[in-house]
Design a protein around this motif. Structure first.
Motif, mmCIF file in Angstrom:
data_model
loop_
_atom_site.group_PDB
_atom_site.id
_atom_site.type_symbol
_atom_site.label_atom_id
_atom_site.label_comp_id
_atom_site.label_asym_id
_atom_site.label_seq_id
_atom_site.Cartn_x
_atom_site.Cartn_y
_atom_site.Cartn_z
ATOM 1 N N ARG A 232 0.765 -1.425 -0.135
ATOM 2 C CA ARG A 232 0.032 0.003 -0.005
ATOM 3 C C ARG A 232 0.823 1.208 -0.198
ATOM 4 N NH1 ARG A 232 -4.738 -0.611 4.222
ATOM 5 N NH2 ARG A 232 -5.329 1.370 3.678
ATOM 6 N N SER A 233 0.463 2.334 -0.719
ATOM 7 C CA SER A 233 1.175 3.616 -0.736
ATOM 8 C C SER A 233 1.172 4.392 0.592
ATOM 9 C CB SER A 233 0.454 4.312 -1.903
ATOM 10 O OG SER A 233 -0.654 4.862 -1.488
ATOM 11 N N VAL A 234 1.939 5.377 1.081
ATOM 12 C CA VAL A 234 1.794 6.112 2.045
ATOM 13 C C VAL A 234 0.559 6.983 2.249
ATOM 14 C CG1 VAL A 234 2.777 8.056 3.248
ATOM 15 C CG2 VAL A 234 4.357 6.283 2.450
ATOM 16 N N ASP A 235 0.213 7.509 0.890
ATOM 17 C CA ASP A 235 -1.137 8.126 0.909
ATOM 18 C C ASP A 235 -2.416 7.168 1.281
ATOM 19 O OD1 ASP A 235 -2.394 10.673 0.182
ATOM 20 O OD2 ASP A 235 -3.008 9.782 -1.498
ATOM 21 N N ASN A 236 -2.340 6.045 0.793
ATOM 22 C CA ASN A 236 -3.323 5.144 1.097
ATOM 23 C C ASN A 236 -3.562 4.894 2.456
ATOM 24 O OD1 ASN A 236 -4.368 1.982 1.227
ATOM 25 N ND2 ASN A 236 -5.540 3.148 -0.387
ATOM 26 N N ILE A 237 -2.296 4.861 3.134
ATOM 27 C CA ILE A 237 -2.627 4.414 4.586
ATOM 28 C C ILE A 237 -2.994 5.560 5.394
ATOM 29 C CG2 ILE A 237 -0.870 4.155 6.489
ATOM 30 C CD1 ILE A 237 0.856 2.471 4.958
ATOM 31 N N HIS A 238 -2.697 6.762 4.970
ATOM 32 C CA HIS A 238 -3.151 8.155 5.657
ATOM 33 C C HIS A 238 -4.898 8.052 5.543
ATOM 34 C CE1 HIS A 238 0.828 10.561 5.025
ATOM 35 N NE2 HIS A 238 0.900 9.638 6.113
ATOM 36 N N ALA A 239 -5.276 7.771 4.258
ATOM 37 C CA ALA A 239 -6.582 7.956 4.136
ATOM 38 C C ALA A 239 -7.400 6.868 4.751
ATOM 39 C CB ALA A 239 -6.958 7.589 2.439
ATOM 40 N N SER A 240 -6.731 5.809 5.580
ATOM 41 C CA SER A 240 -7.355 4.660 6.122
ATOM 42 C C SER A 240 -7.230 5.014 7.465
ATOM 43 C CB SER A 240 -6.613 3.042 5.689
ATOM 44 O OG SER A 240 -6.488 2.751 4.520
ATOM 45 N N LEU A 241 -6.714 6.027 7.968
ATOM 46 C CA LEU A 241 -6.870 6.110 9.402
ATOM 47 C C LEU A 241 -7.836 7.172 9.750
ATOM 48 C CD1 LEU A 241 -2.831 6.725 9.922
ATOM 49 C CD2 LEU A 241 -4.528 4.824 10.442
ATOM 50 N N ASN A 242 -8.126 7.253 11.054
ATOM 51 C CA ASN A 242 -9.372 7.993 11.616
ATOM 52 C C ASN A 242 -8.890 9.442 11.654
ATOM 53 O OD1 ASN A 242 -11.828 9.010 12.626
ATOM 54 N ND2 ASN A 242 -11.143 8.359 14.645
ATOM 55 N N GLY A 243 -8.604 10.060 10.645
ATOM 56 C CA GLY A 243 -8.081 11.552 10.836
ATOM 57 C C GLY A 243 -6.830 11.519 9.865
ATOM 58 N N HIS A 244 -6.305 12.628 9.903
ATOM 59 C CA HIS A 244 -4.723 12.923 9.311
ATOM 60 C C HIS A 244 -3.717 12.711 10.225
ATOM 61 C CE1 HIS A 244 -6.545 14.209 5.512
ATOM 62 N NE2 HIS A 244 -7.610 14.985 6.280
ATOM 63 N N SER A 245 -2.571 12.185 9.879
ATOM 64 C CA SER A 245 -1.302 12.042 10.281
ATOM 65 C C SER A 245 -0.309 12.076 9.417
ATOM 66 C CB SER A 245 -1.504 10.885 11.011
ATOM 67 O OG SER A 245 -1.492 9.798 10.467
ATOM 68 N N THR A 246 0.897 11.928 9.445
ATOM 69 C CA THR A 246 1.891 11.854 8.473
ATOM 70 C C THR A 246 3.033 10.739 8.854
ATOM 71 O OG1 THR A 246 3.297 13.587 9.554
ATOM 72 C CG2 THR A 246 1.963 14.527 8.195
ATOM 73 N N VAL A 247 3.542 9.981 7.850
ATOM 74 C CA VAL A 247 4.403 9.070 7.910
ATOM 75 C C VAL A 247 5.744 10.028 7.805
ATOM 76 C CG1 VAL A 247 5.554 6.986 7.005
ATOM 77 C CG2 VAL A 247 2.977 7.247 7.028
ATOM 78 N N GLU A 248 6.525 9.865 8.899
ATOM 79 C CA GLU A 248 7.529 10.796 8.958
ATOM 80 C C GLU A 248 8.862 9.955 8.419
ATOM 81 O OE1 GLU A 248 8.105 14.051 9.312
ATOM 82 O OE2 GLU A 248 5.959 14.551 9.650
ATOM 83 N N GLU A 249 8.897 8.726 8.713
ATOM 84 C CA GLU A 249 10.190 7.858 8.465
ATOM 85 C C GLU A 249 9.766 6.385 8.093
ATOM 86 O OE1 GLU A 249 13.369 6.105 11.570
ATOM 87 O OE2 GLU A 249 13.121 8.304 11.616
ATOM 88 N N VAL A 250 10.374 5.694 7.103
ATOM 89 C CA VAL A 250 10.278 4.299 6.849
ATOM 90 C C VAL A 250 11.724 3.641 6.884
ATOM 91 C CG1 VAL A 250 9.493 2.726 5.165
ATOM 92 C CG2 VAL A 250 8.334 4.918 5.458
ATOM 93 N N ARG A 251 11.696 2.704 7.846
ATOM 94 C CA ARG A 251 12.810 2.032 8.091
ATOM 95 C C ARG A 251 12.696 0.553 7.383
ATOM 96 N NH1 ARG A 251 15.149 2.391 14.089
ATOM 97 N NH2 ARG A 251 15.656 4.712 14.161
ATOM 98 N N ARG A 252 13.569 0.380 6.450
ATOM 99 C CA ARG A 252 13.516 -1.085 5.584
ATOM 100 C C ARG A 252 15.037 -1.630 5.839
ATOM 101 N NH1 ARG A 252 11.019 -0.489 -0.205
ATOM 102 N NH2 ARG A 252 9.112 -0.406 1.170
ATOM 103 N N GLY A 253 15.281 -2.544 6.592
ATOM 104 C CA GLY A 253 16.489 -2.931 6.891
ATOM 105 C C GLY A 253 17.527 -1.886 7.198
ATOM 106 N N ASP A 254 18.633 -1.781 6.364
ATOM 107 C CA ASP A 254 19.643 -0.765 6.915
ATOM 108 C C ASP A 254 19.325 0.700 6.557
ATOM 109 O OD1 ASP A 254 20.856 -2.515 8.330
ATOM 110 O OD2 ASP A 254 22.517 -3.137 6.722
ATOM 111 N N GLN A 255 18.108 0.647 5.477
ATOM 112 C CA GLN A 255 17.972 2.078 4.856
ATOM 113 C C GLN A 255 16.867 2.765 5.458
ATOM 114 O OE1 GLN A 255 16.819 1.134 0.631
ATOM 115 N NE2 GLN A 255 18.910 0.747 0.239
ATOM 116 N N THR A 256 16.736 4.097 5.749
ATOM 117 C CA THR A 256 15.889 4.852 6.168
ATOM 118 C C THR A 256 15.307 6.013 5.443
ATOM 119 O OG1 THR A 256 16.832 4.676 8.554
ATOM 120 C CG2 THR A 256 15.424 6.571 8.279
ATOM 121 N N VAL A 257 14.322 6.075 5.151
ATOM 122 C CA VAL A 257 13.681 7.073 4.136
ATOM 123 C C VAL A 257 12.895 8.353 5.072
ATOM 124 C CG1 VAL A 257 11.805 7.413 2.368
ATOM 125 C CG2 VAL A 257 13.351 5.237 2.406
#
Length: 564
Positions: A232-257
């Motif tokens: 799922r996309s970050v935008d889709n996750i936002h839309a599924s939550l009860n209100g608005h929030s922001t994904v500030e960080e994604v950790r995938r193994g040794d990588q951080t976005v």
């Protein structure tokens, strides 16, 4: 007083000045029941004593410089709020400062005729009765332009200071007791109860007492391990939550976005760090995956932002999200709201004004985005733009030298009026275009306080030797006149606000304290009310009265001279 102290103060007047400041501010902190005189009044009293006992004097150049710095800083700080309230929406409270100015002038002129007051005593009665220290300076300056002999000018200016001292003491006691105790009893309302009701109406919830903080904070950060949202996309996750929030960080193994794009797709096993309203993150586990106890690198930042966005003027705080947009309105939290150096309740129904300072809390990227949308950060003003400051003072003083002949009189603003006008304009321009002219609020506050205190000390030491004669001459009638000079304008405003305008009692009391420019009064009102709701109206009338009342100094000098 001992001869060596007299010699020391006379030969080194700077020691006399700082002695008056130190002792005066210390005395001003001493409580007399619910009242404290404050540093300015305390300094004036101590300076009168020093002048009376030692004859120490400060150079007129020091006095004039101090007053110019004070009055310019006053205008600079008040400019954004002053102009923000000169519109249709601000008319509700604009009448209170006008009532104050007109009534004070009328009452003082009546006593000028009845008691045969000279121009200096009349001006001091006006400045003290209105508890407006700046009017003391503009009136003294106006007396200096009357064309009298040096001795006559000095005598009248000394009378301004002495009458101001007596009148200020009486006026301060009157306005504090009237707003916090007498008016609620006469008008039959409980200030604490009415303030609690208004707080609940504006906030939709219970007010918190001093020292209380919510057990469940509104703005939170949470970390989740992705299990249910694979692909799922970050935008889709936002839309599924009860209100608005922001994904500030994604950790995938040794990588951080950091702050991933809306189209970024997450995978099973990713660690997502979300920041937003607590209500928006309730149930996020069912959308993303289990919450984790890890400590991510994401932090929250707090930043003071000066509000300059035109679309926010008189906008309720709850509608600020319309300006911020969907991405930000639920990602940041307004923790504090300050207006004209006074903190006011940051409640949903509180209306914002240009020049307000908002304390914004959120993820650093969100806070920076809010700053760019709403105004400019206070923390960026680390230095004073002395080019802008010097230019403002020069232009103000030059404007004050312009003389316009009207009939048989010469109309001029003087240094005080010119510097005040210049400060207003330069402060307003700075708020609208924050790319130049930085003057940190703390620096402006120091310039204002030190300038006024120095000017007051100089005036007090000059008036000291002749103060007792004036008090003996008028006796008890001067304090009586001072009480009525304060009481009558405030009573008129209370009647108009309550009976004609139907203003809520806490806001009405705050507005009356503000029209009097009385910080001790609003402090006692807040203590009696149990919350800071009255400050909302106080800041509006205070900003306007703080500009109008100093301009009455030259007016009362001219009118008193005409009726005597």
């Amino acid at each position: 007083m001992g001869g060596w102290i007299t010699d020391l103060f006379q030969n080194t007047p700077e020691i006399a000045l700082f002695t008056a400041l130190a002792l005066g501010y210390a005395f001003g902190k001493v409580p007399f029941g619910p009242i404290r005189l404050g540093g300015v009044c305390g300094t004036l009293l101590v300076a009168l004593v020093i002048g009376y006992l030692t004859g120490a004097q400060l150079d007129d150049g020091v006095k004039n410089l101090a007053f110019a710095l004070f009055i310019f800083a006053l205008g600079f700080s008040s400019g954004p709020q002053f102009f923000a309230n000169l519109n249709r929406k601000g008319l509700r409270y604009l009448g209170f400062p006008i009532i104050e100015v007109v009534s004070v002038i009328g009452v003082v002129l009546v006593f000028t005729v009845l008691l045969g007051l000279d121009q200096g005593t009349a001006a001091g009665l006006m400045a003290g009765g209105a508890t407006e220290s700046a009017a003391l300076g503009t009136a003294s300056e106006a007396i200096g332009r009357l064309g009298l002999s040096a001795d006559e000018t000095t005598e009248l200016q000394n009378n301004v200071a002495t009458a101001y001292t007596v009148s200020y003491l009486c006026g301060l006691i009157t306005i504090v007791l009237l707003t916090s105790q007498i008016a609620p009893r006469i008008m039959r309302f409980d200030l604490r109860e009415e303030s609690a009701k208004l707080w609940q109406k504006m906030s939709g919830g219970r007010e918190r007492a001093d020292g209380e903080t919510p057990a469940l904070p509104d703005l939170v950060g949470r970390a989740y391990r992705v299990e249910q949202s694979d692909g799922r996309s970050v935008d889709n996750i936002h839309a599924s939550l009860n209100g608005h929030s922001t994904v500030e960080e994604v950790r995938r193994g040794d990588q951080t976005v950091k702050r991933p794009d809306p189209g970024f797709r997450v995978r099973t096993g990713d660690l997502l760090v979300l920041v937003g309203r607590r209500a928006a993150l309730v149930g996020a586990e069912s959308v993303i995956g289990p919450e984790q106890a890890e400590e991510p690198d994401t932090v929250l930042q707090s930043l003071d932002v000066v509000l300059t966005h035109r679309g926010t003027d008189h906008l309720p705080l709850e509608s600020l999200g319309e300006v911020l947009g969907a991405d930000l309105r639920e990602a940041v939290f307004i923790r504090r709201l300050t207006r004209t150096e006074q903190e006011i309740p940051a409640l949903p129904k509180t209306r914002l004004h240009t020049g307000d300072v908002l304390t914004v809390v959120g993820a650093p990227a969100d806070v920076r985005a809010v700053e760019k949308k709403l105004g400019y950060p206070v923390v960026s003003q680390k230095t004073t733009d002395f080019v802008y400051l010097g230019l403002g003072l020069v232009l103000g003083i030059l404007v004050g030298q312009i003389v316009i002949p009207i009939g048989g009189a010469d109309l001029t603003l003087g240094t005080g009026g010119g510097a005040l006008l210049s400060g207003l304009v330069f402060g307003y321009l700075r708020a609208r275009r924050p790319t130049f002219g930085s003057l940190h609020p703390a620096a402006a506050g120091t310039m204002k306080d030190l300038g006024l205190a120095t000017f007051i000390a100089a005036v007090g030491m000059s008036a000291g030797p002749s103060a007792w004669q004036l008090v003996q001459h008028y006796g008890v009638m001067l304090p009586v006149a001072a009480v009525l000079t304060t009481l009558i304008p405030a009573s008129i405003s209370l009647f108009v606000g309550r009976r004609l305008m139907r203003i809520e009692p806490p806001l009405l009391i705050g507005a009356v304290a503000g029209q009097q420019c009385s910080t001790p009064a609003i402090s006692q009102v807040v203590s009696t009310a149990g919350n800071t709701v009255p400050v909302i109206a106080y800041t509006i009338t205070y900003a306007i009265s703080n500009i109008l009342l100093p301009l009455t100094g030259p007016i009362i000098v001219a009118l008193a001279g005409a009726v005597v």
